[in-house]
Every structure is written in C-alpha cells, then in structure tokens.
Scaffold this motif. Structure first.
Motif, PDB file in Angstrom:
ATOM      1  N   TYR A  63       0.990  -1.105   0.086  1.00 23.69           N
ATOM      2  CA  TYR A  63      -0.117  -0.033  -0.130  1.00 23.69           C
ATOM      3  C   TYR A  63       0.860   1.208   0.013  1.00 23.69           C
ATOM      4  O   TYR A  63       0.386   2.268  -0.515  1.00 23.69           O
ATOM      5  CB  TYR A  63      -1.022   0.101   1.207  1.00 23.69           C
ATOM      6  N   LYS A 114      -5.562  -0.766  -5.091  1.00 20.20           N
ATOM      7  CA  LYS A 114      -5.133   0.328  -4.118  1.00 20.20           C
ATOM      8  C   LYS A 114      -6.384   1.345  -4.146  1.00 20.20           C
ATOM      9  O   LYS A 114      -6.580   2.048  -2.977  1.00 20.20           O
ATOM     10  CB  LYS A 114      -3.874   1.015  -4.529  1.00 20.20           C
ATOM     11  N   ASP A 117     -12.394   0.787  -2.290  1.00 23.79           N
ATOM     12  CA  ASP A 117     -12.815   1.516  -0.996  1.00 23.79           C
ATOM     13  C   ASP A 117     -12.553   0.300  -0.176  1.00 23.79           C
ATOM     14  O   ASP A 117     -12.511  -1.031  -0.337  1.00 23.79           O
ATOM     15  CB  ASP A 117     -14.331   1.604  -1.148  1.00 23.79           C
ATOM     16  N   SER A 118     -12.227   0.951   1.206  1.00 23.55           N
ATOM     17  CA  SER A 118     -11.585  -0.163   2.176  1.00 23.55           C
ATOM     18  C   SER A 118     -12.788  -1.483   2.594  1.00 23.55           C
ATOM     19  O   SER A 118     -12.093  -2.564   2.731  1.00 23.55           O
ATOM     20  CB  SER A 118     -11.175   0.523   3.544  1.00 23.55           C
ATOM     21  N   ALA A 175      -5.759  -3.566   3.428  1.00 25.33           N
ATOM     22  CA  ALA A 175      -6.804  -2.647   3.897  1.00 25.33           C
ATOM     23  C   ALA A 175      -6.412  -2.390   5.361  1.00 25.33           C
ATOM     24  O   ALA A 175      -6.707  -1.090   5.744  1.00 25.33           O
ATOM     25  CB  ALA A 175      -7.939  -3.533   4.060  1.00 25.33           C
ATOM     26  N   ARG A 178      -4.020   0.881   4.955  1.00 23.32           N
ATOM     27  CA  ARG A 178      -4.569   2.185   4.759  1.00 23.32           C
ATOM     28  C   ARG A 178      -5.502   2.640   5.735  1.00 23.32           C
ATOM     29  O   ARG A 178      -5.451   3.651   6.355  1.00 23.32           O
ATOM     30  CB  ARG A 178      -5.770   1.773   3.596  1.00 23.32           C
ATOM     31  N   GLY A 179      -5.936   1.593   6.622  1.00 23.04           N
ATOM     32  CA  GLY A 179      -6.961   1.950   7.858  1.00 23.04           C
ATOM     33  C   GLY A 179      -6.326   2.185   9.120  1.00 23.04           C
ATOM     34  O   GLY A 179      -6.524   3.049   9.897  1.00 23.04           O
TER      35      GLY A 179
END
Length: 227
Positions: A63, A114, A117-118, A175, A178-179
């Motif tokens: 990511y 990438k 949406d998560s 994921a 990113r989160g």
C-alpha cells in the motif's frame, strides 16, 4: 515508503525466526530422515503462521510502495531462480509456485486494488479466502492453473502458495495498511532498531541463503555423528 515503519520490520523478524525453525524441522525430516511430522500438528501451523505473517506484512507494505511492480518483478525472478535450483536437485518434486512467486505476483497486482474502497477491499479479501475452500476440492487436467490454486491430481510442490486463497490475506494487509498505518497508528508506538527488526529489514536475503546454510550445518552434523 517515505518513513520506514519499524514495527513491520519487527514483525518480519519474528516471521524470519519462525521460518528458519520450520525449515530446520523440514530439512531434518525430508533430507535426513528423522521422524518429525512437519505436515501436521504444531510444526505445520508454526510454518503457516510464518508465511501468513510475511503475506500480511507484504500487503501492508504494498500500500505504501512507490513502485510495487518493480518489487514484484524482483521477487518473482528470485522465485524462478529457486524453482530452477530445486528442479536441478529433484526434478520430480520442486518449488513451482512458492511464496516468492506468490508475493511477486501479488505486488504486481496490487496497484489494481489500491483505489478500491476499504470496506469493499475487505469483502473481496474474504471472498478470495472463501473461494480457496472450494478451489481446494477441485482438480483439473490442465497443468497450468496451479497459480490460481487448481491443480492436477498429481501436482506436487515443495512450497506452494497459490493466489487463491492467499491473495485474500494480502488484500487484508492492504486494507489494514490503509486503515491503520496510513493514519499514523502504531501497535507498539515508536520503536528503536533491535535484533528482530534488523532480521526483518534483511528478510529477503535471509530467505534466499538460510536453506543452503541450514543444509550445510546439518550435513556437517551428520558427518560428525551428531545426527
């Protein structure tokens, strides 16, 4: 990455130790004939934990990677070199789509995911993991579908990590990256470099050389009468 996430190196370092332990047990059983079951029980799950950690961390790293396709090509070529080396040792049972092939392919695919949406990314990851249960029961006469997890009845590989289901773990890593990490969160806060993180920082070179070193050590031990 603009700034290296030190705790990811620490997690890689733990995975490296687990990997070396598992391959030591594997070598003792497969090459030296000791009665150790590496295909089930504690050692099986210990080896799988190591691999899953590497895959999850690779998903996180992809990511943040500025050039994941370049890294993917590098890893896949290393995987093909290992395929060639293991084929020369035993043409009947060698590494066909091992973890380096898998990680290389996953890095190559990662830019396509990438911008998803998560929540959708997590759902897709779960779907890939679930599909693995179905694919595991399938067989085919086509000998070229093994990267997807569909094999012939006679397929064998010393190391095998097909895209289905393991790409699901990679996507979960993306994921999570990113989160969690992209928002500045850390599990352990700020860490200084330590032995584990040093191992993790050099995990690829350790992966490439540890088996010849282990086998040499065990061969010397056998010749010395220790084994």
């Amino acid at each position: 990455m603009k700034q290296r996430i030190e705790e990811l190196d620490l997690f890689r370092g733990i995975a490296v130790i687990l990997m070396v332990m598992f391959h030591g047990v594997f070598d003792l059983s497969y090459y030296f004939g000791l009665d150790i079951d590496y295909s089930g029980g504690l050692w099986y799950y210990e080896g799988k934990l190591s691999a899953l950690m590497f895959i999850w961390i690779a998903g996180i790293s992809s990511y943040f990677s500025r050039n994941p396709r370049q890294r993917g090509i590098k890893l896949f070529l290393f995987g093909m070199a290992i395929t060639a080396a293991t084929y020369l040792l035993d043409s009947t049972n060698y590494i066909r789509f091992g973890i380096l092939h898998f990680l290389g392919t996953s890095y190559l695919l990662s830019p396509c995911f990438k911008k998803i949406d998560s929540f959708a990314l997590v759902l897709l990851a779960l779907a890939v993991l679930a599909a693995g249960t179905y694919f595991d029961s399938l067989t085919t006469q086509n000998p070229y579908l093994f990267p997807l997890g569909i094999t012939t009845p006679y397929f064998s590989s010393l190391d095998y990590y097909p895209l289905i289901p393991y790409f699901g773990v990679f996507l979960l890593g993306m994921a999570f990256g990113r989160g969690f990490y992209a928002k500045g969160y850390r599990i352990f806060g700020e860490l200084r470099e330590n032995f584990l993180s040093l191992l993790g920082r050099h995990s690829l070179i350790i992966y490439l050389i540890h088996q010849p070193v282990l086998l040499l050590f065990l061969f010397i031990a056998r010749k010395s009468g220790i084994l």
